[in-house]
Design a protein around this motif. Structure first.
Motif, PDB file in Angstrom:
ATOM      1  N   SER A  78      -1.671  20.474   1.879  1.00 40.74           N
ATOM      2  CA  SER A  78      -1.923  19.336   1.335  1.00 40.74           C
ATOM      3  C   SER A  78      -1.741  18.225   2.416  1.00 40.74           C
ATOM      4  O   SER A  78      -0.977  18.744   3.521  1.00 40.74           O
ATOM      5  CB  SER A  78      -1.156  19.060   0.134  1.00 40.74           C
ATOM      6  OG  SER A  78      -1.581  17.564  -0.438  1.00 40.74           O
ATOM      7  N   TYR A  79      -1.999  17.058   2.214  1.00 43.31           N
ATOM      8  CA  TYR A  79      -1.452  16.142   3.253  1.00 43.31           C
ATOM      9  C   TYR A  79      -1.267  14.936   2.506  1.00 43.31           C
ATOM     10  O   TYR A  79      -1.848  14.115   1.566  1.00 43.31           O
ATOM     11  CB  TYR A  79      -2.879  15.582   4.186  1.00 43.31           C
ATOM     12  CG  TYR A  79      -3.628  16.941   4.679  1.00 43.31           C
ATOM     13  CD1 TYR A  79      -3.077  17.140   5.725  1.00 43.31           C
ATOM     14  CD2 TYR A  79      -4.519  17.707   4.052  1.00 43.31           C
ATOM     15  CE1 TYR A  79      -3.487  18.383   6.545  1.00 43.31           C
ATOM     16  CE2 TYR A  79      -4.932  18.756   4.653  1.00 43.31           C
ATOM     17  CZ  TYR A  79      -4.412  19.060   5.875  1.00 43.31           C
ATOM     18  OH  TYR A  79      -4.865  20.253   6.393  1.00 43.31           O
ATOM     19  N   TYR A  80       0.154  14.204   3.003  1.00 49.96           N
ATOM     20  CA  TYR A  80       0.437  13.085   2.471  1.00 49.96           C
ATOM     21  C   TYR A  80       0.196  11.947   3.313  1.00 49.96           C
ATOM     22  O   TYR A  80       0.429  11.817   4.745  1.00 49.96           O
ATOM     23  CB  TYR A  80       2.132  12.938   2.281  1.00 49.96           C
ATOM     24  CG  TYR A  80       2.596  11.580   1.971  1.00 49.96           C
ATOM     25  CD1 TYR A  80       2.721  11.249   1.007  1.00 49.96           C
ATOM     26  CD2 TYR A  80       3.194  11.086   2.959  1.00 49.96           C
ATOM     27  CE1 TYR A  80       3.031   9.805   0.622  1.00 49.96           C
ATOM     28  CE2 TYR A  80       3.779   9.777   2.719  1.00 49.96           C
ATOM     29  CZ  TYR A  80       3.960   9.211   1.409  1.00 49.96           C
ATOM     30  OH  TYR A  80       4.365   7.907   1.296  1.00 49.96           O
ATOM     31  N   LYS A  81      -0.608  10.761   3.144  1.00 49.06           N
ATOM     32  CA  LYS A  81      -0.865   9.602   3.997  1.00 49.06           C
ATOM     33  C   LYS A  81       0.125   8.555   3.873  1.00 49.06           C
ATOM     34  O   LYS A  81       0.588   8.264   2.804  1.00 49.06           O
ATOM     35  CB  LYS A  81      -2.200   9.157   3.613  1.00 49.06           C
ATOM     36  CG  LYS A  81      -3.256  10.180   3.914  1.00 49.06           C
ATOM     37  CD  LYS A  81      -4.642   9.662   3.272  1.00 49.06           C
ATOM     38  CE  LYS A  81      -5.536   9.033   4.427  1.00 49.06           C
ATOM     39  NZ  LYS A  81      -6.641   8.668   4.063  1.00 49.06           N
ATOM     40  N   SER A  82       0.635   7.768   4.780  1.00 47.56           N
ATOM     41  CA  SER A  82       1.640   7.183   4.898  1.00 47.56           C
ATOM     42  C   SER A  82       1.314   5.673   4.095  1.00 47.56           C
ATOM     43  O   SER A  82       0.310   5.347   4.055  1.00 47.56           O
ATOM     44  CB  SER A  82       1.930   6.674   6.424  1.00 47.56           C
ATOM     45  OG  SER A  82       0.951   5.851   6.989  1.00 47.56           O
ATOM     46  N   GLY A  83       2.475   4.952   3.728  1.00 48.72           N
ATOM     47  CA  GLY A  83       2.510   3.865   3.016  1.00 48.72           C
ATOM     48  C   GLY A  83       2.392   2.804   3.851  1.00 48.72           C
ATOM     49  O   GLY A  83       2.839   2.870   5.283  1.00 48.72           O
ATOM     50  N   SER A  84       2.802   1.351   3.489  1.00 48.09           N
ATOM     51  CA  SER A  84       2.924   0.426   4.129  1.00 48.09           C
ATOM     52  C   SER A  84       4.356  -0.116   4.242  1.00 48.09           C
ATOM     53  O   SER A  84       4.712  -0.982   5.206  1.00 48.09           O
ATOM     54  CB  SER A  84       2.154  -1.027   3.791  1.00 48.09           C
ATOM     55  OG  SER A  84       2.657  -1.136   2.390  1.00 48.09           O
ATOM     56  N   THR A 132       1.060  -1.198  -0.030  1.00 45.74           N
ATOM     57  CA  THR A 132       0.199   0.070   0.085  1.00 45.74           C
ATOM     58  C   THR A 132       0.690   1.125  -0.039  1.00 45.74           C
ATOM     59  O   THR A 132       1.235   1.811   1.138  1.00 45.74           O
ATOM     60  CB  THR A 132      -0.841  -0.118   1.165  1.00 45.74           C
ATOM     61  OG1 THR A 132      -1.605  -1.264   1.206  1.00 45.74           O
ATOM     62  CG2 THR A 132      -1.911   1.199   1.117  1.00 45.74           C
ATOM     63  N   PRO A 133       1.204   1.834  -1.212  1.00 46.80           N
ATOM     64  CA  PRO A 133       2.007   2.938  -1.239  1.00 46.80           C
ATOM     65  C   PRO A 133       1.253   4.100  -0.538  1.00 46.80           C
ATOM     66  O   PRO A 133      -0.090   4.240  -0.628  1.00 46.80           O
ATOM     67  CB  PRO A 133       2.174   3.252  -2.714  1.00 46.80           C
ATOM     68  CG  PRO A 133       1.926   1.951  -3.347  1.00 46.80           C
ATOM     69  CD  PRO A 133       1.122   1.179  -2.359  1.00 46.80           C
ATOM     70  N   GLY A 134       2.061   5.016  -0.232  1.00 40.93           N
ATOM     71  CA  GLY A 134       1.638   6.182   0.368  1.00 40.93           C
ATOM     72  C   GLY A 134       0.705   7.311  -0.606  1.00 40.93           C
ATOM     73  O   GLY A 134       1.233   7.028  -1.806  1.00 40.93           O
ATOM     74  N   VAL A 135      -0.009   8.052  -0.471  1.00 46.35           N
ATOM     75  CA  VAL A 135      -0.682   8.834  -1.408  1.00 46.35           C
ATOM     76  C   VAL A 135      -0.755  10.594  -0.830  1.00 46.35           C
ATOM     77  O   VAL A 135      -0.944  10.483   0.452  1.00 46.35           O
ATOM     78  CB  VAL A 135      -1.946   8.381  -1.707  1.00 46.35           C
ATOM     79  CG1 VAL A 135      -1.904   6.927  -2.595  1.00 46.35           C
ATOM     80  CG2 VAL A 135      -2.827   8.410  -0.615  1.00 46.35           C
ATOM     81  N   ILE A 136      -1.034  11.181  -1.810  1.00 48.59           N
ATOM     82  CA  ILE A 136      -1.452  12.494  -1.419  1.00 48.59           C
ATOM     83  C   ILE A 136      -2.934  12.660  -1.206  1.00 48.59           C
ATOM     84  O   ILE A 136      -3.432  11.774  -1.926  1.00 48.59           O
ATOM     85  CB  ILE A 136      -1.023  13.597  -2.343  1.00 48.59           C
ATOM     86  CG1 ILE A 136       0.294  13.921  -2.633  1.00 48.59           C
ATOM     87  CG2 ILE A 136      -1.927  14.751  -2.106  1.00 48.59           C
ATOM     88  CD1 ILE A 136       0.960  14.321  -1.315  1.00 48.59           C
ATOM     89  N   ASN A 137      -3.397  12.950  -0.372  1.00 52.14           N
ATOM     90  CA  ASN A 137      -4.875  12.926   0.365  1.00 52.14           C
ATOM     91  C   ASN A 137      -5.681  13.245  -1.002  1.00 52.14           C
ATOM     92  O   ASN A 137      -5.372  14.228  -1.582  1.00 52.14           O
ATOM     93  CB  ASN A 137      -5.255  13.778   1.334  1.00 52.14           C
ATOM     94  CG  ASN A 137      -6.685  13.574   1.823  1.00 52.14           C
ATOM     95  OD1 ASN A 137      -7.572  13.561   1.221  1.00 52.14           O
ATOM     96  ND2 ASN A 137      -7.163  13.343   3.263  1.00 52.14           N
ATOM     97  N   PRO A 138      -6.682  12.582  -1.615  1.00 52.29           N
ATOM     98  CA  PRO A 138      -7.286  12.984  -2.809  1.00 52.29           C
ATOM     99  C   PRO A 138      -7.914  14.215  -2.871  1.00 52.29           C
ATOM    100  O   PRO A 138      -8.178  14.991  -4.009  1.00 52.29           O
ATOM    101  CB  PRO A 138      -8.376  11.951  -3.078  1.00 52.29           C
ATOM    102  CG  PRO A 138      -7.685  10.692  -2.156  1.00 52.29           C
ATOM    103  CD  PRO A 138      -7.158  11.215  -0.995  1.00 52.29           C
ATOM    104  N   GLY A 139      -8.328  14.887  -1.875  1.00 54.52           N
ATOM    105  CA  GLY A 139      -9.082  16.325  -1.731  1.00 54.52           C
ATOM    106  C   GLY A 139      -7.780  17.237  -1.660  1.00 54.52           C
ATOM    107  O   GLY A 139      -8.385  18.468  -1.975  1.00 54.52           O
TER     108      GLY A 139
END
Length: 124
Positions: free
Chosen positions: A105-111, A84-91
């Motif tokens: 913006s917000y970056y959500k952690s990956g696995s 599960t790679p990290g992502v920029i919060n879609p909104g």
């Protein structure tokens, strides 16, 4: 003319000339983007599959170091690690800068733990 006052921002500066009279022509310089800063807070987060996020603050400034509002910002990341790679919060993948020249913006952690590069692209 032997004296001229220029105002950049809110600070007027007066110049006095000696030895003669000088002519000058004032012109307006259109502000343009010269600086885009990207700061992640916190800069390091655990690899916990999206449970933790980092706030990404993008600051846009012009050639006079003034913040630029209303500039369109696109945010991207290069995380491909783990299941599960990290992502920029879609909104918060794109938007406009506020009066302080910032877009949040917000970056959500990956696995998986790895180094991630966050890139901000700003339209002129």
């Amino acid at each position: 003319q032997t004296k001229a006052t220029y105002t950049i921002g809110s600070t007027p500066t007066t110049y006095s000339f000696t030895g003669g009279t000088y002519s000058y022509q004032m012109s307006t310089l259109t502000p343009f983007v010269t600086s885009v800063g990207v700061v992640a807070t916190p800069a390091v987060i655990p690899a916990d599959s999206g449970s933790t996020s980092s706030t990404i603050t993008i600051t846009v400034r012009d050639q006079f170091n003034n913040p630029m509002s209303g500039k369109t910002v696109q945010v991207a990341e290069n995380d491909t690690a783990g299941t599960t790679p990290g992502v920029i919060n879609p909104g918060y993948v794109s938007g406009s800068t506020n009066a302080s020249g910032q877009f949040i913006s917000y970056y959500k952690s990956g696995s998986a733990a790895n180094v991630v590069t966050i890139t901000a692209t700003v339209s002129q």
